[in-house]
Design a protein around this motif. Sequence first.
Motif, PDB file in Angstrom:
ATOM      1  N   UNK A 236       0.804  -1.216   0.000  1.00 19.14           N
ATOM      2  CA  UNK A 236       0.000   0.000   0.000  1.00 19.14           C
ATOM      3  C   UNK A 236       0.835   1.263   0.000  1.00 19.14           C
ATOM      4  N   UNK A 237       1.993   1.215   0.688  1.00 15.04           N
ATOM      5  CA  UNK A 237       2.783   2.438   0.799  1.00 15.04           C
ATOM      6  C   UNK A 237       4.197   2.064   1.225  1.00 15.04           C
ATOM      7  N   UNK A 238       5.150   2.853   0.802  1.00 10.05           N
ATOM      8  CA  UNK A 238       6.548   2.671   1.216  1.00 10.05           C
ATOM      9  C   UNK A 238       7.161   4.054   1.430  1.00 10.05           C
ATOM     10  N   UNK A 239       8.132   4.131   2.341  1.00  6.04           N
ATOM     11  CA  UNK A 239       8.794   5.396   2.627  1.00  6.04           C
ATOM     12  C   UNK A 239      10.210   5.126   3.118  1.00  6.04           C
ATOM     13  N   UNK A 240      11.020   6.163   3.071  1.00  9.60           N
ATOM     14  CA  UNK A 240      12.445   6.040   3.382  1.00  9.60           C
ATOM     15  C   UNK A 240      12.756   6.625   4.748  1.00  9.60           C
ATOM     16  N   UNK A 241      12.077   6.153   5.751  1.00  9.63           N
ATOM     17  CA  UNK A 241      12.402   6.501   7.137  1.00  9.63           C
ATOM     18  C   UNK A 241      12.302   5.238   7.987  1.00  9.63           C
ATOM     19  N   UNK A 242      12.895   5.314   9.162  1.00  3.11           N
ATOM     20  CA  UNK A 242      12.825   4.181  10.082  1.00  3.11           C
ATOM     21  C   UNK A 242      11.439   4.128  10.713  1.00  3.11           C
ATOM     22  N   UNK A 243      10.676   3.050  10.536  1.00  4.16           N
ATOM     23  CA  UNK A 243       9.280   3.014  10.994  1.00  4.16           C
ATOM     24  C   UNK A 243       9.188   2.784  12.506  1.00  4.16           C
ATOM     25  N   UNK A 244       8.069   3.224  13.073  1.00  2.00           N
ATOM     26  CA  UNK A 244       7.868   3.074  14.503  1.00  2.00           C
ATOM     27  C   UNK A 244       6.529   2.444  14.850  1.00  2.00           C
ATOM     28  N   UNK A 245       5.418   2.983  14.323  1.00  2.00           N
ATOM     29  CA  UNK A 245       4.106   2.458  14.705  1.00  2.00           C
ATOM     30  C   UNK A 245       3.119   2.689  13.580  1.00  2.00           C
ATOM     31  N   UNK A 246       1.975   1.961  13.668  1.00  2.00           N
ATOM     32  CA  UNK A 246       0.978   1.962  12.601  1.00  2.00           C
ATOM     33  C   UNK A 246      -0.411   1.890  13.224  1.00  2.00           C
ATOM     34  N   UNK A 247      -1.370   2.659  12.654  1.00  3.72           N
ATOM     35  CA  UNK A 247      -2.764   2.605  13.067  1.00  3.72           C
ATOM     36  C   UNK A 247      -3.645   2.508  11.820  1.00  3.72           C
ATOM     37  N   UNK A 248      -4.678   1.647  11.916  1.00  2.00           N
ATOM     38  CA  UNK A 248      -5.614   1.393  10.822  1.00  2.00           C
ATOM     39  C   UNK A 248      -7.009   1.551  11.405  1.00  2.00           C
ATOM     40  N   UNK A 249      -7.811   2.489  10.906  1.00  7.44           N
ATOM     41  CA  UNK A 249      -9.075   2.826  11.566  1.00  7.44           C
ATOM     42  C   UNK A 249     -10.118   3.235  10.532  1.00  7.44           C
ATOM     43  N   UNK A 250     -11.296   3.629  11.048  1.00  6.13           N
ATOM     44  CA  UNK A 250     -12.403   4.146  10.231  1.00  6.13           C
ATOM     45  C   UNK A 250     -12.891   3.126   9.224  1.00  6.13           C
ATOM     46  N   UNK A 251     -13.101   1.870   9.685  1.00  9.60           N
ATOM     47  CA  UNK A 251     -13.566   0.791   8.804  1.00  9.60           C
ATOM     48  C   UNK A 251     -12.667   0.643   7.583  1.00  9.60           C
TER      49      UNK A 251
END
Length: 944
Positions: A236-251
């Motif tokens: 779905x998505x990619x980025x060039x930073x060190x990841x930390x956390x993720x939230x998936x909401x709103x149905x």
Amino acid sequence: MPSKTDTNGDSASLKKRKREPKDDSAQAQQKKHRRKTEQEKADALNGEGANQTSHTDDTSLQPINGHSGLPGVSSLSQWKVQPPMGGRMLNIDPIFSPDEKFLIITYNTSIQVFSTESSLPIRRIPIPLTETDSENATTPAHIVATSLSKTQGAYIWVACSDGRIWNINWRLGTGSDTPFTITSSNLVDMSVDAIDLPNSKIDVLLVLQNTTPTSAQIVAHTRESLLEGKGEGLLLHSFDQSPQMLRFAASGRLIVAAAKTVLHIGYFKASKVASIDTLKFDFHSFDLPDIISCLDVHPVLKDKKLIRADVVVGCARGAIYLYNDVLSGIAERTLQPTKLHWHRRAVHSVKLSRDGNYLISGGAETVLVLWQIDAGRTETLPHLSATIENITISPRGASYAVHLDDNSTMVLSTAEMKPTMYVSGIQSLVLEETPSKESLVRRVWRSADEISAPVVATSNPRNPSQMFLCVGNGQQATQGAGTTVSAPLVQVFDLASFQGVSKHAIARTSSTEANITRDGQPIMEPTATSLSFSKDGKWLASIDEWQPPERDTAAFLTGSKTVAEAARQRKEIYLKFWEVHEDNSLELVTRVNEAHHTDLPQAIFDVASDPVSSRFATIGNDGVVRFWSTQYRIRDGLAVKGHDGEPLRSWHCSRAVTLPVREKQEDLVEETRKVFRSGAVAYSEDGSILFAAYRVSTEGLVVAIDTQTGTIRDVISGIIRGEVRSIQSMGSCLILLSEDIAVYDTVSDELLYSYKLKDTSLAAKRLTQLAVNHQSRTFALAAPIPHPRQDKLKKGARSELTVFSLDDQEPQLVQQFPHLITSVLAAPRSSGFVVVDSAAQIWAVTDAVEQPLILKPMDHMTMDDTVETQPVQDALVLQDEEVSDEEMEDADPMEVDDDDHAAVVAQQHVVQAFNVAPTFALAPLDGSFSQLAAMWCAKPTSSE
């Protein structure tokens, strides 16, 4: 492997014991036994040593004499190691069940379910993390996220860092043995939400995974794709930073991801989702002025459409940024947050209330902060027991679940802010799987990265099911700085209910909101180094030490002293005697400042209790053994009485015995020089002799002291190699732990057998522990397993437990544990041992012949009928004989037949039937069954 060691006078490692001073007549009266000649001893040992063979490298022991080598199997007899209990609560949000009757907590090795009404454990679901672990792995596999299924409330999703994902039925405990596997082997976070498809509603799992140390991807998975083995997922998505956390909401219409100081927000524009393959999100990224430490999302839906979304972000330097209506901000290409700042350090958790009008946050200040967004006011709940790590709001918004870093979780009512549930595990030091949020900002100090000392633990003779453990004010406060560990508290942990009962401060504590200095250095608290109960459990002796940090001693330097010497001179050492009340509360009766003081503060190596009377003995760095006993408090010639009218007592040194140690002349001249000393003491089983093991420089000896007169009865030399770690007495034998583990018979005057421990680091030597069980005449040795490529006892280090019997020099059990053993002690009134490991788990080791069951696992426990979704009325059935409608109409509703009426039994009565003994030493099941049958079969007592 060393060859057999002779015990004659020419042996360098096991010398014949020396007798100094010697009184032929007295010793003849004391020791009337037949001795072997020196040649007989040597011949016997030579005959046994001829059969010695090499040993595998997996064990921590190497035989010196009297044994043919330790086998490489885990069990050599009927001894068994029961499944572990407890564990360390991870920094993952607790989960309320949809009906709020249960709370699901993620541990480092399991998922555990608790009742929110009674706080009792309902189920423990072990997660097999060690299956894919490798000794070469730098980071062991660990759980990174747990989420409740949005379509099936009885299921949870559990994600592991190595790419395994479990779909577990938490009601039944199934699914933990069949994980799904995705292609990524470096998961950071997972979030689950439900998406409406044309014909169904399904769970969609979003995983945040590292592709390189500085790049990440967000990938979508479904249960169907996982079942089909499609581990790649939908990118779905990619980025060039060190990841930390993720939230998936709103149905499934909103994604929020954090990466250092960048916030990535993606939203789904289409009104409907035709299929998972058509998922496409528009992502926008925004920079924040600080490092993100936590976040939360509050979406607002109308007719299944996302009309508004608020995002709150907590940062590493204490600020909170609230973004109202991020969708409008994205459309207008501007996001103007509201900044809130109360926390001094990192915000560990922040949540938006269900209505979006309040914020709840917490951190290292141990204060729960409630923010009224519109009014701009705050309310606080201060002085919680430790750092707040996670906050969860219940589905109806009536409760908060707060996870603290002292391995406890409580549920607070939102109306009164009072706890309605409390769960506490073992609160000893644990090396976290992930770094603390305090480490997001570079500090002037660093946390401990290894476990360098055992957890001081003992059991209460008055209540054997209760363990007393020395712990700190949570992990952050315990770790301190560098290798220094603070442990000023005693936790009372009940093995029967498997809950923490209470905590007491036995040393000076610094429970403040800002437990740091103006320079940013942590305030170091004392460490309790020893605990010992009296025979009747009414008295507790403790030793605690505190030494100022070297950075604070520069002002005290004089002459040629170094900073370390100045710090040692200001060291505080206290011996304390506590009265233990029935409710486990402790009352300080006597504090002895520097009980073994010379011209410098001298450490107290060990304290032992007399098995036949209320008396203690200590051994110190000064080479003196001191006996401690009680006396009445006298004032004006009269005994002082307490509130209950009983005379008050105090403790004093009743006798001091100087050990006959000949120190080198240079050690005597240079008193300030640090001379290597160590020691330990143990009473004989009848309390008539105190054995003191002491080593200074290169000389070590064991002294037998008459406890009645204080005279030295015997001196044994030649069996101590290196630092003295422990000495125990069992029958006529002494078990001595130094660099060897040696069993010496004081009656036959011979070394029965001994083993050499492998050379390890200083921390590993300190973690080598000895425990004896007088009931089964066995002793257990716990030792870290040397790692070929690292000396420090970091994450992934393991230990080995070996059980010996005095009657047989063959080991009864050799068992490797997946974690470090931090404490081992004899199970009271049982034949086994209780083991505490570095994952805050408790293991029970017993002789299966005598006790086939200990620490009852919750893996197969059934849940209450209340967890079933069917109505309670459906569960009511008529038994015995059918009743017609006419009979029902004619029946008197107030008429009850006592013979047919089911007995009502209170829950506490059922619990008492199983609390007749500690969980690790349960009585026969037929006795418990008889008690339960009597409860339900008994007829009600007539009121007439």
